[in-house]
Design a protein around this motif. Structure first.
Motif, short mmCIF file in Angstrom:
data_model
loop_
_atom_site.label_atom_id
_atom_site.label_comp_id
_atom_site.label_asym_id
_atom_site.label_seq_id
_atom_site.Cartn_x
_atom_site.Cartn_y
_atom_site.Cartn_z
N GLN A 81 -92.47 -109.13 -121.00
CA GLN A 81 -93.23 -110.38 -120.24
C GLN A 81 -91.99 -111.38 -119.88
O GLN A 81 -92.22 -112.07 -119.00
N ARG A 82 -91.06 -111.34 -120.81
CA ARG A 82 -90.11 -112.43 -120.58
C ARG A 82 -88.77 -112.09 -119.89
O ARG A 82 -87.94 -112.80 -119.13
N LEU A 83 -88.41 -110.82 -119.89
CA LEU A 83 -87.06 -110.44 -119.50
C LEU A 83 -86.92 -110.61 -117.80
O LEU A 83 -86.06 -110.77 -117.31
N PRO A 84 -88.07 -110.10 -117.17
CA PRO A 84 -88.08 -110.29 -115.80
C PRO A 84 -87.92 -111.71 -115.32
O PRO A 84 -87.05 -112.01 -114.39
N LYS A 85 -88.32 -112.60 -116.17
CA LYS A 85 -88.27 -114.26 -115.55
C LYS A 85 -86.91 -114.77 -115.83
O LYS A 85 -86.25 -115.49 -115.34
N ILE A 86 -86.09 -114.01 -116.95
CA ILE A 86 -84.63 -114.18 -117.36
C ILE A 86 -83.69 -113.94 -116.22
O ILE A 86 -82.97 -114.53 -115.82
N VAL A 87 -83.99 -112.38 -115.92
CA VAL A 87 -82.79 -112.01 -115.06
C VAL A 87 -83.12 -111.97 -113.73
O VAL A 87 -82.41 -112.00 -112.91
N GLY A 88 -84.29 -112.38 -113.44
CA GLY A 88 -84.91 -112.43 -111.96
C GLY A 88 -84.79 -111.26 -111.17
O GLY A 88 -84.41 -111.11 -109.79
N ASN A 89 -84.52 -109.80 -111.83
CA ASN A 89 -84.47 -108.62 -111.02
C ASN A 89 -85.28 -107.75 -111.73
O ASN A 89 -85.21 -107.12 -112.62
N GLN A 90 -86.52 -107.40 -111.11
CA GLN A 90 -87.40 -106.51 -111.53
C GLN A 90 -86.94 -105.13 -111.53
O GLN A 90 -87.35 -104.41 -112.42
N SER A 91 -86.17 -104.71 -110.41
CA SER A 91 -85.62 -103.27 -110.21
C SER A 91 -84.75 -103.08 -111.54
O SER A 91 -84.81 -101.99 -112.29
N LEU A 92 -83.96 -103.96 -111.91
CA LEU A 92 -82.84 -103.86 -113.11
C LEU A 92 -83.92 -103.81 -114.43
O LEU A 92 -83.58 -102.63 -115.20
#
Length: 309
Positions: A191-202
């Motif tokens: 839930q949080r990591l995509p918003k932190i790094v801004g890279n859904q693929s990664l």
């Protein structure tokens, strides 16, 4: 402009509330209120508490006591006016090896309930309790800075994703490990990591493969904001940062954190309305007057004394 400055000086000349003095023993008293099996809480700088994951012989693996004590610890810190900032680190050779499978394995395999529906109901309740162990970091109005060295595995990534600022040492590595033990991460990473790094693929790659991410990649993708040569310089850097934050107005800092978290989870128009409502009362703080007065007198803002919050 000159008249306005004179008017402001006149306003600032009125008596202000007597601030609480610079905290000398306050951090020590606050730390004394914390006693845990898996965490060690110590005063580290003025108004700064250092929370260590403290099972070094178990690579700071997360057992049942840890999940319970994180909630207890950070709820206390949230209510502690003597603490303005927190640093989290791990004792021993690594930050954390993640879930203590030896102790916790049975927690999810042997769930009470007479049938599937009742077992599922109880398991959902248990998962929600574990989620709170890291959500409490986000709910804490004091800025939480995490300093990661060595391994940060599984639940460790969930933990750091709920922190406000992430630093690491050059030897740090990160691993979303859950798929390798047959489950989807369920206490915050997805839930949080995509918003932190801004890279859904990664994020998808890390979560699907459980591959390790080393410190340079973690910095380049935005998971951490600084990388230090070793654990000693990492801790020093994190504590120095916390000490700087702790000199600021607690009304300003805590209000900033609350609104940053709110803005992350809401559309811009809603977040703007929220901060307008927030600041209609908070702009009336005497902290603003003290800081403007310090600016007019060419004093360092860090030397201004603020009342506790």
């Amino acid at each position: 402009m000159a008249a306005a400055a004179l008017g402001l000086r006149g306003l600032l000349g009125r008596p202000l509330g007597v601030p609480a003095g610079r905290m000398a023993a306050g951090a020590g008293q606050a730390a004394a209120a914390h006693s845990y099996e898996t965490l060690r809480v110590t005063p580290a700088r003025e108004r700064v508490l250092h929370v260590e994951l403290h099972r070094p012989d178990k690579r700071n693996a997360m057992n049942a006591a840890f999940w319970r004590e994180m909630v207890e610890c950070f709820r206390k810190i949230s209510q502690d006016p003597s603490c303005h900032a927190v640093v989290i680190s791990g004792a021993g050779k690594v930050f954390t090896a993640g879930l203590d499978l030896m102790e916790m394995g049975g927690e999810f395999l042997m769930v009470a309930g007479e049938d599937t529906a009742r077992k599922a109901w109880n398991l959902r309740h248990k998962i929600r309790e574990y989620q709170e162990s890291f959500s409490v970091l986000e709910k804490c109005p004091k800025p939480v800075i995490v300093a990661v060295h060595g391994a940060c595995v599984g639940g460790g990534v969930d933990l750091i994703s709920a922190c406000d600022i992430r630093y690491c040492s050059q030897d740090a590595w990160f691993q979303v490990k859950e798929v390798d033990i047959g489950l989807a991460a369920d206490v915050g990473t997805l839930q949080r990591l995509p918003k932190i790094v801004g890279n859904q693929s990664l994020v998808n790659e890390l979560a699907f493969t459980a591959r390790k991410m080393m410190a340079p990649e973690a910095q380049s993708c935005g998971l951490v904001s600084r990388v230090f040569p070793d654990k000693a310089t990492l801790l020093e850097g994190a504590l120095d940062l916390a000490a700087t934050v702790a000199t600021k107005s607690p009304v300003a800092v805590q209000g900033t954190k609350v609104n940053l978290v709110y803005a992350r989870d809401h559309p811009v128009p809603e977040a703007l309305r929220y901060i307008a409502t927030w600041n209609m009362s908070m702009l009336q703080t005497e902290d603003i007057l003290k800081l403007v007065q310090a600016a007019l007198e060419k004093k360092d803002p860090g030397d201004v004394a603020f009342a506790k919050l």
